[in-house]
Design a protein around this motif. Structure first.
Motif, PDB file in Angstrom:
ATOM      1  N   ILE A 184     -28.830  85.132  31.427  1.00  0.00           N
ATOM      2  CA  ILE A 184     -28.307  83.951  30.175  1.00  0.00           C
ATOM      3  C   ILE A 184     -27.769  82.713  30.859  1.00  0.00           C
ATOM      4  CG2 ILE A 184     -26.610  84.018  28.323  1.00  0.00           C
ATOM      5  CD1 ILE A 184     -27.411  86.858  28.008  1.00  0.00           C
ATOM      6  N   LYS A 185     -28.085  81.772  30.415  1.00  0.00           N
ATOM      7  CA  LYS A 185     -27.530  80.443  30.958  1.00  0.00           C
ATOM      8  C   LYS A 185     -26.413  80.029  29.885  1.00  0.00           C
ATOM      9  CE  LYS A 185     -31.942  79.144  33.205  1.00  0.00           C
ATOM     10  NZ  LYS A 185     -32.925  78.266  33.270  1.00  0.00           N
ATOM     11  N   LEU A 186     -25.343  79.514  30.632  1.00  0.00           N
ATOM     12  CA  LEU A 186     -24.205  78.785  29.763  1.00  0.00           C
ATOM     13  C   LEU A 186     -24.516  77.377  29.978  1.00  0.00           C
ATOM     14  CD1 LEU A 186     -21.135  81.334  30.115  1.00  0.00           C
ATOM     15  CD2 LEU A 186     -22.867  81.388  28.471  1.00  0.00           C
ATOM     16  N   GLU A 187     -24.775  76.555  29.387  1.00  0.00           N
ATOM     17  CA  GLU A 187     -24.903  75.098  29.747  1.00  0.00           C
ATOM     18  C   GLU A 187     -24.102  74.307  28.939  1.00  0.00           C
ATOM     19  OE1 GLU A 187     -29.461  74.889  30.883  1.00  0.00           O
ATOM     20  OE2 GLU A 187     -29.206  75.571  28.882  1.00  0.00           O
ATOM     21  N   SER A 220     -15.833  68.353  30.054  1.00  0.00           N
ATOM     22  CA  SER A 220     -16.107  66.926  30.658  1.00  0.00           C
ATOM     23  C   SER A 220     -16.667  66.125  29.628  1.00  0.00           C
ATOM     24  CB  SER A 220     -16.757  67.011  32.019  1.00  0.00           C
ATOM     25  OG  SER A 220     -16.212  67.546  33.001  1.00  0.00           O
ATOM     26  N   SER A 221     -16.644  64.907  29.710  1.00  0.00           N
ATOM     27  CA  SER A 221     -17.523  64.139  28.867  1.00  0.00           C
ATOM     28  C   SER A 221     -18.842  63.890  29.171  1.00  0.00           C
ATOM     29  CB  SER A 221     -16.953  62.240  28.947  1.00  0.00           C
ATOM     30  OG  SER A 221     -17.075  61.791  30.299  1.00  0.00           O
ATOM     31  N   GLN A 222     -19.687  63.301  28.265  1.00  0.00           N
ATOM     32  CA  GLN A 222     -21.189  63.038  28.636  1.00  0.00           C
ATOM     33  C   GLN A 222     -21.248  62.437  29.977  1.00  0.00           C
ATOM     34  OE1 GLN A 222     -23.135  61.661  25.057  1.00  0.00           O
ATOM     35  NE2 GLN A 222     -22.137  63.097  23.597  1.00  0.00           N
ATOM     36  N   ARG A 223     -20.667  61.370  30.159  1.00  0.00           N
ATOM     37  CA  ARG A 223     -20.948  60.322  31.172  1.00  0.00           C
ATOM     38  C   ARG A 223     -20.416  61.296  32.594  1.00  0.00           C
ATOM     39  NH1 ARG A 223     -20.892  54.938  30.815  1.00  0.00           N
ATOM     40  NH2 ARG A 223     -19.446  54.792  29.291  1.00  0.00           N
ATOM     41  N   ILE A 224     -19.753  61.888  32.722  1.00  0.00           N
ATOM     42  CA  ILE A 224     -19.309  62.818  33.917  1.00  0.00           C
ATOM     43  C   ILE A 224     -20.343  63.699  34.201  1.00  0.00           C
ATOM     44  CG2 ILE A 224     -17.807  64.355  34.856  1.00  0.00           C
ATOM     45  CD1 ILE A 224     -15.353  62.926  33.786  1.00  0.00           C
ATOM     46  N   SER A 284     -22.577  68.226  27.012  1.00  0.00           N
ATOM     47  CA  SER A 284     -21.128  68.145  26.210  1.00  0.00           C
ATOM     48  C   SER A 284     -21.097  67.493  25.196  1.00  0.00           C
ATOM     49  CB  SER A 284     -20.161  67.500  27.218  1.00  0.00           C
ATOM     50  OG  SER A 284     -18.892  67.589  26.485  1.00  0.00           O
ATOM     51  N   ASP A 285     -20.515  67.826  23.935  1.00  0.00           N
ATOM     52  CA  ASP A 285     -20.139  67.127  22.706  1.00  0.00           C
ATOM     53  C   ASP A 285     -18.893  66.334  22.644  1.00  0.00           C
ATOM     54  OD1 ASP A 285     -18.432  69.142  22.310  1.00  0.00           O
ATOM     55  OD2 ASP A 285     -19.682  70.037  20.539  1.00  0.00           O
ATOM     56  N   HIS A 286     -18.367  66.226  23.899  1.00  0.00           N
ATOM     57  CA  HIS A 286     -17.033  65.436  24.022  1.00  0.00           C
ATOM     58  C   HIS A 286     -17.268  63.954  23.964  1.00  0.00           C
ATOM     59  CE1 HIS A 286     -14.902  69.248  24.106  1.00  0.00           C
ATOM     60  NE2 HIS A 286     -14.472  69.143  25.467  1.00  0.00           N
ATOM     61  N   GLY A 287     -18.157  63.612  23.653  1.00  0.00           N
ATOM     62  CA  GLY A 287     -18.445  61.868  23.690  1.00  0.00           C
ATOM     63  C   GLY A 287     -18.847  61.491  24.959  1.00  0.00           C
ATOM     64  N   ILE A 288     -19.046  60.350  24.932  1.00  0.00           N
ATOM     65  CA  ILE A 288     -19.629  59.284  26.024  1.00  0.00           C
ATOM     66  C   ILE A 288     -18.453  59.549  27.080  1.00  0.00           C
ATOM     67  CG2 ILE A 288     -20.536  57.294  27.070  1.00  0.00           C
ATOM     68  CD1 ILE A 288     -22.549  58.647  25.136  1.00  0.00           C
ATOM     69  N   GLY A 289     -17.360  59.203  27.011  1.00  0.00           N
ATOM     70  CA  GLY A 289     -16.303  59.000  28.036  1.00  0.00           C
ATOM     71  C   GLY A 289     -16.088  57.764  28.685  1.00  0.00           C
ATOM     72  N   ASP A 290     -15.087  57.610  29.449  1.00  0.00           N
ATOM     73  CA  ASP A 290     -14.828  56.249  30.141  1.00  0.00           C
ATOM     74  C   ASP A 290     -15.820  55.933  31.218  1.00  0.00           C
ATOM     75  OD1 ASP A 290     -12.478  55.928  28.610  1.00  0.00           O
ATOM     76  OD2 ASP A 290     -11.130  56.902  29.841  1.00  0.00           O
ATOM     77  N   THR A 291     -15.789  54.813  31.818  1.00  0.00           N
ATOM     78  CA  THR A 291     -16.696  54.443  32.783  1.00  0.00           C
ATOM     79  C   THR A 291     -16.203  54.913  34.193  1.00  0.00           C
ATOM     80  OG1 THR A 291     -17.301  52.317  31.737  1.00  0.00           O
ATOM     81  CG2 THR A 291     -17.689  52.444  34.019  1.00  0.00           C
TER      82      THR A 291
END
Length: 415
Positions: free
Chosen positions: A270-273, A278-282, A303-310
């Motif tokens: 079973i995979k936990l993905e 973390s943010s999507q960018r990371i 992740s559904d935590h948003g794009i995130g910082d550069t």
């Protein structure tokens, strides 16, 4: 109880139809799965606490796991539940079965400083590099379940032959002191179970369900220990991630994840993905880098935590320039966002790299604390006290006797 788990986590926590491998990516909630599975076994499936064992690699992780289970069960009886490190479990096995291997129950456990002294005497050398290499070589042999005789048989050069001879004398010295080292805490239970089937049966009857954390970090000896304990029943859940395997240098084998499939044809994976940290960018950058790794199992974190910082990469001229740049950026960010110093962390690879950062933080009057440092039990005064306690329970412990008789100084030393 399972309502706070996502669908895949819930599936992993409740699966009991055979051996299970949970491939848990970074930040995917693996500890939550393990603790909820323990609670599920106790609350919903009628297991007794004393028949469940959860094994991890650090005391900190074991304590956290124990606390989380207690919180989930809200004070219900968990007496006898085994949540421990590999070394702690091995010690408990050896204490209970010591007589079968010719040890007394009060055998001593030597740490690296104790074994350092033995190696120094056996080699008649004070060369730190030589002793460190010897310690590592013998540790790797034990982790790979290689006996002194086999080490000598496989030796292909003069240096390895010398190490193999010292390995033999080292084991004889430990036996004379009625002592074991940290590697023996895992190595000797495997020897015990292979030589004494009645002892293995006792522990298989004791442990009805086994959970193993950080499975990618297991070495050959740890793999054999868990395989023996699980037995033909194979009632276990192994949690690991081949992309987080970083301990090959100390004997860990990523092949142990692959071997599970060879040893258990009915293994469920079973995979936990989903990443909660973390943010999507990371994750996008991490996935891109990890794709270069040799894969045992394919997975992709999201992740559904948003794009995130550069993400910014800065190539400094030297250590001082790097530290100065980091501290200046930290102070500028704090001023701009009106945050607190406690909101920031500086991560570095090794402890010796802290000096440049500390100098810059002091120069700019930035308050800070350094996490980590000398272990409580590594302090000289604590080792002095423990040497007396070790001598009380094991009169054959010569290193403890020497430390006790010479501390404080009494005019006793080498002739």
């Amino acid at each position: 109880m399972l309502s706070k788990l996502n669908q895949v986590q819930r599936e992993a926590a409740t699966y009991l139809d055979g051996p299970l491998l949970v491939l848990a990516g970074a930040g995917s909630g693996k500890t939550r799965v393990i603790t909820h599975k323990i609670a599920y076994l106790l609350e919903e499936r009628g297991y007794l606490a004393r028949n469940i064992a959860a094994i991890t690699f650090t005391n900190k992780a074991a304590n956290e796991m124990r606390e989380r289970v207690g919180t989930l069960l809200q004070g219900k009886n968990t007496k006898g539940l085994m949540v421990s490190t590999f070394h702690s479990l091995g010690m408990n096995i050896l204490r209970a079965e010591a007589n079968l291997l010719g040890y007394k129950k009060q055998f001593s456990i030597f740490d690296s400083s104790d074994t350092w002294k033995i190696f120094s005497e056996l080699t008649n050398s004070g060369d730190k590099q030589e002793i460190r290499e010897l310690q590592t070589q013998i540790s790797n042999w034990k982790s790979s379940f290689i006996t002194p005789d086999l080490a000598m048989e496989n030796a292909d050069n003069d240096e390895t032959k010398i190490h193999a001879r010292i390995y033999t004398r080292y084991q004889e010295t430990l036996r004379a002191y009625q002592a074991v080292d940290f590697d023996d805490l895992i190595h000797l239970p495997v020897v015990l179970f292979k030589q004494h089937s009645e002892a293995l049966l006792r522990w298989q009857m004791k442990i009805h369900y086994l959970l193993i954390d950080e499975y990618q970090d297991t070495n050959d000896c740890q793999y054999q220990l868990t395989k023996l304990l699980a037995g033909e029943r194979a009632a276990f859940t192994a949690v690991g991630d081949d992309d987080q395997a970083i301990y090959a240098w100390r004997g860990a084998s990523i092949e142990n994840l692959h071997n599970l499939r060879n040893d258990h044809s009915n293994l469920r994976v079973i995979k936990l993905e989903q990443n909660y940290r973390s943010s999507q960018r990371i994750l996008k950058v991490a996935n891109h880098l990890i794709n270069h790794n040799t894969k045992v199992f394919e997975k992709k974190l999201w992740s559904d935590h948003g794009i995130g910082d550069t993400i910014r990469v800065y190539a400094a001229r030297d250590d001082e320039n790097e530290a100065e740049s980091v501290v200046m950026k930290l102070m500028a960010h704090k001023f701009e966002h009106r945050t607190k110093y406690a909101d920031y962390a500086i991560l570095y690879r090794s402890n010796h790299l802290s000096r440049a950062f500390e100098e810059q933080l002091r120069a700019q009057h930035v308050p800070y604390t350094v996490s980590g440092g000398t272990s409580f039990f590594d302090r000289a005064e604590i080792k002095d006290i423990i040497s007396y306690l070790r001598l009380i329970v094991n009169s054959d412990d010569d290193p403890a006797f020497i430390r006790a008789i010479t501390t404080p100084k009494r005019g006793i030393g080498n002739a």
